[in-house]
Write a protein that holds these residues in place. Structure first.
Motif, PDB file in Angstrom:
ATOM      1  N   GLU A  50      13.713  30.652  69.181  1.00 23.22           N
ATOM      2  CA  GLU A  50      12.728  31.736  69.183  1.00 23.22           C
ATOM      3  C   GLU A  50      11.934  31.704  70.492  1.00 23.22           C
ATOM      4  OE1 GLU A  50       9.636  33.562  65.948  1.00 23.22           O
ATOM      5  OE2 GLU A  50       9.240  31.562  66.704  1.00 23.22           O
ATOM      6  N   ALA A  51      11.930  32.816  71.216  1.00 23.04           N
ATOM      7  CA  ALA A  51      11.250  32.867  72.516  1.00 23.04           C
ATOM      8  C   ALA A  51       9.756  32.569  72.383  1.00 23.04           C
ATOM      9  CB  ALA A  51      11.466  34.236  73.160  1.00 23.04           C
ATOM     10  N   ALA A  52       9.129  33.080  71.335  1.00 28.07           N
ATOM     11  CA  ALA A  52       7.687  32.844  71.154  1.00 28.07           C
ATOM     12  C   ALA A  52       7.412  31.348  70.977  1.00 28.07           C
ATOM     13  CB  ALA A  52       7.167  33.617  69.950  1.00 28.07           C
ATOM     14  N   VAL A  55       7.507  29.804  74.459  1.00 26.47           N
ATOM     15  CA  VAL A  55       6.334  30.180  75.254  1.00 26.47           C
ATOM     16  C   VAL A  55       5.075  29.473  74.738  1.00 26.47           C
ATOM     17  CG1 VAL A  55       4.814  32.129  75.829  1.00 26.47           C
ATOM     18  CG2 VAL A  55       7.304  32.378  76.025  1.00 26.47           C
ATOM     19  N   PHE A  56       4.814  29.580  73.454  1.00 28.00           N
ATOM     20  CA  PHE A  56       3.590  28.970  72.919  1.00 28.00           C
ATOM     21  C   PHE A  56       3.729  27.446  72.793  1.00 28.00           C
ATOM     22  CE2 PHE A  56       2.916  33.351  71.060  1.00 28.00           C
ATOM     23  CZ  PHE A  56       1.939  33.699  71.972  1.00 28.00           C
ATOM     24  N   PRO A  61      -1.251  30.308  77.165  1.00 29.83           N
ATOM     25  CA  PRO A  61      -2.515  30.589  76.463  1.00 29.83           C
ATOM     26  C   PRO A  61      -2.320  31.539  75.277  1.00 29.83           C
ATOM     27  CG  PRO A  61      -2.827  30.744  78.834  1.00 29.83           C
ATOM     28  CD  PRO A  61      -1.353  30.543  78.606  1.00 29.83           C
ATOM     29  N   ARG A  62      -2.875  31.138  74.154  1.00 33.96           N
ATOM     30  CA  ARG A  62      -2.745  31.941  72.944  1.00 33.96           C
ATOM     31  C   ARG A  62      -4.140  32.391  72.559  1.00 33.96           C
ATOM     32  NH1 ARG A  62       1.140  30.010  68.058  1.00 33.96           N
ATOM     33  NH2 ARG A  62       1.624  32.104  67.311  1.00 33.96           N
ATOM     34  N   ARG A  74       4.568  39.912  77.194  1.00 37.51           N
ATOM     35  CA  ARG A  74       5.450  40.145  78.353  1.00 37.51           C
ATOM     36  C   ARG A  74       6.269  38.887  78.656  1.00 37.51           C
ATOM     37  NH1 ARG A  74       0.793  42.792  80.496  1.00 37.51           N
ATOM     38  NH2 ARG A  74       0.285  40.890  81.636  1.00 37.51           N
ATOM     39  N   ALA A  75       5.608  37.745  78.585  1.00 37.06           N
ATOM     40  CA  ALA A  75       6.310  36.479  78.843  1.00 37.06           C
ATOM     41  C   ALA A  75       7.414  36.263  77.801  1.00 37.06           C
ATOM     42  CB  ALA A  75       5.313  35.317  78.820  1.00 37.06           C
TER      43      ALA A  75
END
Ligand SMILES: [Zn+2]
Ligand SMILES: [Zn+2]
Length: 222
Positions: A50-52, A55-56, A61-62, A74-75
């Motif tokens: 999962e891309a999210a 990234v997270f 930053p969340r 976007r990321a």
């Protein structure tokens, strides 16, 4: 039954990979179902991370602030695109995406829209995927089931996100919904059955039969 899934696939065909999305709101059971998919399909069905999560998990930053939220989406969009590009040479029959680029738009907050922000259109992104399987988030009636760890207020938020995801994927010609059921196995069985129908004939015989028939699932053959 688990060790049976480890036998390599005998298929020697040259595949035309099809990208399929598994999506859904929070609490829909996506993670657990992906685990089953890894066990019961052959190596020509590859699940992307999962891309999210990338990234997270990498501490992007969340925040609830719209500008940061937009930056994150976007990321995630670009990571998703590039993840999909990494498997193009692998002779896969199915590339199973744990959410697709279109999902980023459901999490977009504030001014503008994601597709314009990354220089694409919703139609172009829908066209990337051969099929979409949407696991619906449990409704509040089922949420009262005490097995479900989500609380009522977050359940409402989850339902909202689920609805936004459904709206973003609207118009996809091959979209399937898996409705929430209290029984995880019947939901998993339904999802795996949908996915099996998307696997080409040459690799389908290799799919384990464990979960196909609703009732048979309850009595796993050893
Ligand atoms: Zn094959
Ligand atoms: Zn195969």
């Amino acid at each position: 039954m688990l060790q049976a899934a480890m036998k390599p696939c005998v298929c020697q065909e040259r595949h035309q990979p099809r990208q399929i999305v598994l999506t859904g709101g929070p609490g829909a059971g996506k993670t657990a179902i992906l685990e089953l998919i890894r066990l019961f399909f052959c190596e020509h069905v590859r699940t992307l991370p999962e891309a999210a999560g990338i990234v997270f998990g990498g501490r992007f930053p969340r925040s609830a602030r719209p500008d940061l939220r937009q930056a994150a989406q976007r990321a995630i969009f670009h990571v998703q695109r590039e993840l999909e590009s990494t498997v193009q040479a692998d002779n896969l029959a199915v590339v199973l995406c744990d959410r697709g680029t279109v999902d980023c738009s459901a999490y977009w907050l504030g001014e503008g829209d994601l597709f314009a922000a990354v220089g694409t259109t919703r139609e172009a992104e829908l066209a990337r995927y051969a099929a979409v399987i949407h696991l619906r988030t449990p409704t509040s009636a089922i949420a009262y089931n005490r097995d479900n760890p989500l609380r009522i207020e977050s359940m409402e938020e989850a339902a909202l996100i689920d609805a936004r995801i459904a709206t973003q994927w609207e118009g996809h010609p091959r979209r399937f919904f898996v409705e929430p059921t209290e029984d995880f196995l019947s939901k998993a069985s339904h999802t795996l059955k949908l996915l099996r129908d998307e696997v080409p004939e040459c690799c389908r015989q290799h799919v384990k039969t464990f979960l196909w028939d609703g009732e048979a699932a309850a009595t796993a053959h050893g």
